[in-house]
Design an enzyme around this catalytic site. Structure first.
Site, PDB file in Angstrom:
ATOM      1  N   PRO A 175      46.819  -4.089  45.712  1.00  0.00           N
ATOM      2  CA  PRO A 175      47.105  -4.308  47.138  1.00  0.00           C
ATOM      3  C   PRO A 175      46.649  -5.710  47.543  1.00  0.00           C
ATOM      4  O   PRO A 175      45.557  -6.145  47.152  1.00  0.00           O
ATOM      5  CB  PRO A 175      46.284  -3.217  47.840  1.00  0.00           C
ATOM      6  CG  PRO A 175      45.269  -2.754  46.849  1.00  0.00           C
ATOM      7  CD  PRO A 175      45.833  -3.027  45.492  1.00  0.00           C
ATOM      8  N   HIS A 176      47.481  -6.421  48.289  1.00  0.00           N
ATOM      9  CA  HIS A 176      47.133  -7.801  48.649  1.00  0.00           C
ATOM     10  C   HIS A 176      47.759  -8.170  49.983  1.00  0.00           C
ATOM     11  O   HIS A 176      48.741  -7.558  50.407  1.00  0.00           O
ATOM     12  CB  HIS A 176      47.603  -8.775  47.558  1.00  0.00           C
ATOM     13  CG  HIS A 176      49.073  -8.721  47.305  1.00  0.00           C
ATOM     14  ND1 HIS A 176      49.631  -7.885  46.372  1.00  0.00           N
ATOM     15  CD2 HIS A 176      50.109  -9.378  47.874  1.00  0.00           C
ATOM     16  CE1 HIS A 176      50.939  -8.041  46.371  1.00  0.00           C
ATOM     17  NE2 HIS A 176      51.261  -8.933  47.275  1.00  0.00           N
ATOM     18  N   ALA A 177      47.189  -9.189  50.605  1.00  0.00           N
ATOM     19  CA  ALA A 177      47.722  -9.656  51.892  1.00  0.00           C
ATOM     20  C   ALA A 177      47.152 -11.015  52.230  1.00  0.00           C
ATOM     21  O   ALA A 177      46.087 -11.394  51.740  1.00  0.00           O
ATOM     22  CB  ALA A 177      47.364  -8.663  53.000  1.00  0.00           C
TER      23      ALA A 177
END
Lengths: 149, 163
Positions: A66-68
């Site tokens: 998960p990344h942002a």
């Protein structure tokens, strides 16, 4: 900054207590908050959720990334979580995810963000390394697996 | 020394370490009266790898590539400005590809005498996968390499340098 510079015991959670995708995201964000790496947990959660809304970052072989991009971090930030039993993260192979790498970057750090994610992609190509990581029982062990110490 | 180092290349990737390296490169080039080039490589290889491994969606590939191109321009302009403030002309180059390979090519094409890079990780690993792009470049280029450390000292020297 190299990926290895981001790995320290305070950003590792072993084992994760979460049993759902949403709980994993919250738990990893809580780890980063406790480590003083992020400002507003709600805004980070929204950023991660927005990306997950486009398509799950649950990959194959029990790995999820998960990344942002978010202005709630000063610099590139990583959290690692291990779920020995696995969690349904809507992975592309339908298998439970056990190894989680959550990566957050400030909006003007796309270059370092890409390179750190690419380093994660490289290490996760090693099935043996991922198996050893997934079987680790402590944050200390995870850090030691990344370094020579 | 001046004869030995006539062309300096500094690799910039947007990290704090690379900005410190750029300050040092400006000081060094002024002292040696050397020609200075700043290189930023838009890491399209990494972006492509992220799409292949499904970490990135196609939409992210476009978005991040645009972001990095914009960052590249911003950082290269910043280094030009750092040079201008000290009377040093900085040529800037933006390339696309795998950074360590593009650095190697630039060194060869421009016949660079010295590559300047930011501080590398102090943490050692058994795993080759942890070599970052600057470290890969250091291992692959044909010229000498200078790794810049001690940012306080570098900033102090830069600030005290007269035009």
């Amino acid at each position: 900054m190299a990926l290895i510079d981001l790995v320290s015991e305070d950003i590792v959670k072993v084992p994760l207590s979460a049993s759902t995708k949403d709980e994993v995201i919250h738990e990893l964000i809580a780890v980063l908050k406790a480590a003083g790496k992020i400002r507003d947990t709600g805004k980070v959660y929204e950023a991660i959720l927005a990306r997950e809304g486009l398509g799950s970052t649950g990959l194959e072989k029990g790995i999820a990334v998960p990344h942002a991009k978010t202005d709630q971090v000063e610099k590139l930030t990583l959290a690692i979580g291990i779920s020995p039993n696995g969690v349904d993260f809507a992975a592309m192979d339908g298998q439970p995810s056990k190894l989680f790498f959550m990566m957050l970057a400030a909006p003007d750090q796309s270059g370092p963000h890409i390179e750190a994610l690419a380093e994660i992609a490289r290490i996760t190509r090693s099935d043996a390394f991922c198996r050893v990581l997934a079987s680790a029982v402590s944050a200390k062990e995870i850090v030691e697996l990344f370094t020579e110490e | 020394m001046a004869g030995l180092i006539q062309k300096v290349l500094v690799f910039v990737d947007g990290s704090e370490e690379s900005i410190v390296a750029a300050h040092y490169a400006v000081c060094l080039s002024k002292t040696l009266n050397a020609r200075l080039t700043a290189l930023y490589v838009v890491n399209t290889r990494a972006v492509e790898d992220l799409v292949k491994t499904k970490i990135f969606l196609a939409a992210e590939q476009e978005e991040y590539t645009r972001d990095i191109e914009s960052d590249a321009e911003k950082y290269l302009n910043h280094i030009k400005s750092l040079g201008r403030q000290k009377g040093v002309t900085v040529e800037t180059v933006q390339k696309h590809g795998a950074p360590f390979l593009e650095i190697k090519k630039e060194v060869q094409e421009q016949d660079i005498d010295l590559l300047v890079i930011g501080e590398l990780s102090k943490i050692r690993s058994r795993r080759d996968e942890f070599y970052n792009e600057a470290e890969r470049a250091m291992r692959n280029v044909s010229c000498s390499v200078l790794i810049v450390k001690d940012e306080d000292r570098v900033y102090e020297v830069y600030e005290s340098m007269t035009v």
